[in-house]
Design an enzyme around this catalytic site. Structure first.
Site, mmCIF file in Angstrom:
data_model
loop_
_atom_site.group_PDB
_atom_site.id
_atom_site.type_symbol
_atom_site.label_atom_id
_atom_site.label_comp_id
_atom_site.label_asym_id
_atom_site.label_seq_id
_atom_site.Cartn_x
_atom_site.Cartn_y
_atom_site.Cartn_z
ATOM 1 N N HIS A 136 54.648 18.405 70.117
ATOM 2 C CA HIS A 136 55.127 17.425 69.386
ATOM 3 C C HIS A 136 54.892 16.025 70.542
ATOM 4 C CE1 HIS A 136 58.507 15.924 66.393
ATOM 5 N NE2 HIS A 136 57.770 14.805 67.042
ATOM 6 N N HIS A 138 53.800 12.102 70.638
ATOM 7 C CA HIS A 138 53.431 10.934 70.469
ATOM 8 C C HIS A 138 52.684 10.348 71.263
ATOM 9 C CE1 HIS A 138 56.756 10.176 66.970
ATOM 10 N NE2 HIS A 138 57.132 11.380 67.408
ATOM 11 N N LYS A 219 49.795 15.993 59.985
ATOM 12 C CA LYS A 219 51.403 15.742 60.103
ATOM 13 C C LYS A 219 51.941 15.079 58.863
ATOM 14 C CE LYS A 219 55.491 15.206 61.864
ATOM 15 N NZ LYS A 219 55.849 14.088 62.825
ATOM 16 N N HIS A 248 57.938 16.288 59.201
ATOM 17 C CA HIS A 248 59.340 15.675 59.600
ATOM 18 C C HIS A 248 59.820 15.445 58.018
ATOM 19 C CE1 HIS A 248 61.450 12.171 61.667
ATOM 20 N NE2 HIS A 248 61.832 12.172 60.439
ATOM 21 N N HIS A 274 61.679 19.437 64.852
ATOM 22 C CA HIS A 274 63.066 19.037 65.130
ATOM 23 C C HIS A 274 64.096 19.517 63.801
ATOM 24 C CE1 HIS A 274 61.669 15.659 62.916
ATOM 25 N NE2 HIS A 274 60.953 15.059 64.102
ATOM 26 N N HIS A 322 62.693 4.492 65.218
ATOM 27 C CA HIS A 322 62.264 4.193 63.837
ATOM 28 C C HIS A 322 62.451 3.005 63.376
ATOM 29 C CE1 HIS A 322 61.350 8.350 63.017
ATOM 30 N NE2 HIS A 322 62.479 8.518 64.031
ATOM 31 N N ASP A 362 58.701 15.369 71.506
ATOM 32 C CA ASP A 362 58.704 14.442 70.932
ATOM 33 C C ASP A 362 58.664 13.176 71.834
ATOM 34 O OD1 ASP A 362 59.284 12.646 68.744
ATOM 35 O OD2 ASP A 362 61.155 13.533 68.043
#
Length: 568
Positions: A136, A138, A219, A248, A274, A322, A362
């Site tokens: 996971h 980014h 994803k 997600h 998650h 976010h 993450d």
């Protein structure tokens, strides 16, 4: 006449043997050696006056006659397959043999040949594990790779293009152009990499072109709209092209609830990110999916383990990750809906039960890329302290718990993403992506990291010293430079891209390997982490019950593998 020596003397010379026990770092976890594949009295060891000398433990055999490139001697292997001692022979960047090393012309039972062309890595008194996999990622900045590698991770899978706002929030490398550029960038880094395309689309063409371009998986992320139509379209493409889908889910429950998402998935294989929910997903009950046969549930490390600071730090992290605004009440409500101490506490216990199968980071998007391994063992420690020994343990050890937890960042993510033919465990035929640890530093600071059989980083002292003098810290080694980098690391791509010659088309310097077998798997394939309890979440109190049992635990105020290990 055979000589007899004490266990402590033997362990100091050749490392622990069958029945010996040792502690992992400063945790409460104790492992016991289950078996020893070496031969008493015929052990091989390198050094002045030792065994691996010409005509003694070293034979005259050439590489063409079967001599190994490298032998790791007397290592204590800690793997989901077991906890045992052996010599490990490496050839052509893979694990050729696990057994007894030496000179077959002078020693009995040798199945790993040491010759004049064989390098030796001393594994005596050290733990050998498979390199970790972080599924996971980014890809926000390339500097993540250094932190990850030096923590013991040898494979990173995820999406992104750098600090673009799509990448800051979602693990997607969108579109063929970006995928091509990231595949080319991967050539610069001494680590195995794999990239996820964007899976949010209601028609297949935009997804198929990403898989053909080299995406190893797709994803689905709520920030791009994880609707039932997008879920169905993405999984249909994945089934046809044999790539994994990560999801997600919809925190706001705008396009449906967890039951609607499971209906859209329709029993097809999917990797749920998650799954507790603090990182995102149907509030407050996404955690229910750990009971589904087709869902591979994973955690990201900011909630692992549950500590006195976990809840407090999450709100700020979420607002940043976010692209939310504190001045907008709806944004604040969105953030607060995801942070629930009750489900975070239950997550620890579900991991200990083997109901959660994978732990990942993450990275820079609410997770810490260099702490996957550390936080896994902190969680295992916390659960032993709070729940005691597992019922299935035998003997005065924690072997079953240790095997369960190491599977969460090695074999299980590899199986989930179609990579287990190549990575994920210490088994013959797999890539020699391996990590050696001093037991006192296990889970915190690797001693050596090998990628494709070559050392890429290691604890190293002063380069100007007459010997490698302190201070020691992890530094890149020769395997991380030049052409050796390209020969040691690989990039994982889809089968469609591999068949289309993506490496030649993009002039990639690293080798490419195709993912395979991602669609006919499920929770039952997760090693030592396949438990499927029935989960209920109280929508008002957020209490979590598994098969009717309330799951709750207290946050810890102090953890092992923490400040005392990281003065510098």
């Amino acid at each position: 006449m055979p000589a007899s020596i004490s266990r402590s003397t033997y362990a100091s010379m050749f490392g622990p043997t069958t029945g010996d026990r040792l502690r992992l770092g400063d945790t409460e976890l104790v492992i016991e050696v289950e078996r020893d594949l070496t031969t008493y009295g015929e052990e091989v060891k390198f050094g002045g006056g030792k065994v691996i000398r010409d005509g003694m433990g070293q034979s005259q055999r050439t590489r063409a006659e079967g001599a190994m490139d490298t032998v790791i001697t007397n290592a204590l292997i800690v793997d989901w397959t077991g906890i045992y001692k052996a010599d490990v022979g490496l050839r052509d960047g893979r694990i050729a043999k696990i057994g007894k090393a030496g000179n077959p012309d002078t020693q009995p039972g040798v199945d790993i040949v040491i010759g004049p062309g064989t390098e030796i890595i001393a594994g005596e008194g050290r733990i050998l594990t498979a390199g970790g996999m972080d599924a996971h990622i980014h890809f926000i900045c390339p500097q993540q790779i250094e932190d990850s590698l030096h923590s013991g991770i040898t494979t990173m899978l995820g999406g992104g293009t750098g600090p673009a706002h799509g990448t800051l929030a979602t693990t997607c490398t969108p579109g063929p152009w970006h995928i091509g550029r990231m595949l080319q960038a991967a050539d610069a880094f001494p680590i195995n990499l794999a990239f996820a395309g964007k899976g949010n689309a209601s028609l297949p063409a935009g997804l198929e072109e990403q898989v053909r371009a080299g995406a190893s998986c797709l994803k689905l992320h709520e920030d791009w709209g994880t609707t039932p139509a997008a879920i169905d379209c993405c999984l249909s493409v994945a089934d046809r092209m044999d790539v994994q889908v990560m999801i997600h889910t919809d925190t706001l429950n705008e396009s449906g609830f967890v039951e609607n998402t499971l209906a859209a998935i329709g029993g097809r294989t999917i990797h749920a990110f998650h799954t507790e929910g603090a990182g995102g997903g149907h509030a407050p009950d996404i955690i229910k999916v750990v009971g589904a046969a087709n869902v591979i549930p994973s955690s990201t490390n900011p909630t692992m383990p549950y500590t006195a600071n976990t809840v407090e730090e999450h709100l700020d992290m979420l607002m940043v990750c976010h692209h939310l605004d504190r001045s907008i009440p709806e944004d604040v409500a969105f953030a607060e809906s995801r942070i629930r101490k009750e489900t975070i506490a239950a997550e620890d216990i579900l991991h200990d039960m083997g109901a959660f199968s994978v732990i990942s980071s993450d990275s820079q998007a609410m997770g810490r890329v260099g702490e996957v391994i550390t936080r896994t063992w902190q969680t295992a420690h916390k659960m032993k302290v709070q729940r005691g020994r597992l019922a299935e343990e035998t003997g005065a050890n924690d072997n079953q718990r240790v095997r369960r937890y190491i599977a969460k960042y090695t074999i299980n993510p590899a199986i989930a993403h179609g990579l287990s033919r190549h990575i994920g465990s210490v088994e013959e035929g797999k890539r020699a992506d391996l990590v050696l640890w001093q037991p006192a530093f296990f889970g915190a600071k690797p001693d050596l990291v090998l990628l494709g059989g070559m050392i890429v980083c290691a604890q190293m002292g002063d380069p100007n010293g007459s010997i490698p003098a302190q201070p020691y810290y992890s530094r890149p080694m020769f395997g991380a430079f030049g052409g050796a980098l390209h020969a040691s690391a690989v990039t994982f791509v889809s089968q469609a891209a591999e068949e289309d010659g993506v490496g030649e088309r993009l002039r990639l310097q690293k080798g490419t390997l195709a993912v395979q077998g991602t669609r006919d798997i499920g929770k039952a394939d997760m090693k030592l982490n396949a438990h499927r309890p029935s989960i209920e979440v109280n929508p008002e109190t957020y209490e979590v019950r598994a098969d009717g049992e309330l799951l709750t635990c207290q946050p810890l105020a102090e953890l092992p593998l923490a400040q005392r290990y990281f003065l510098y």
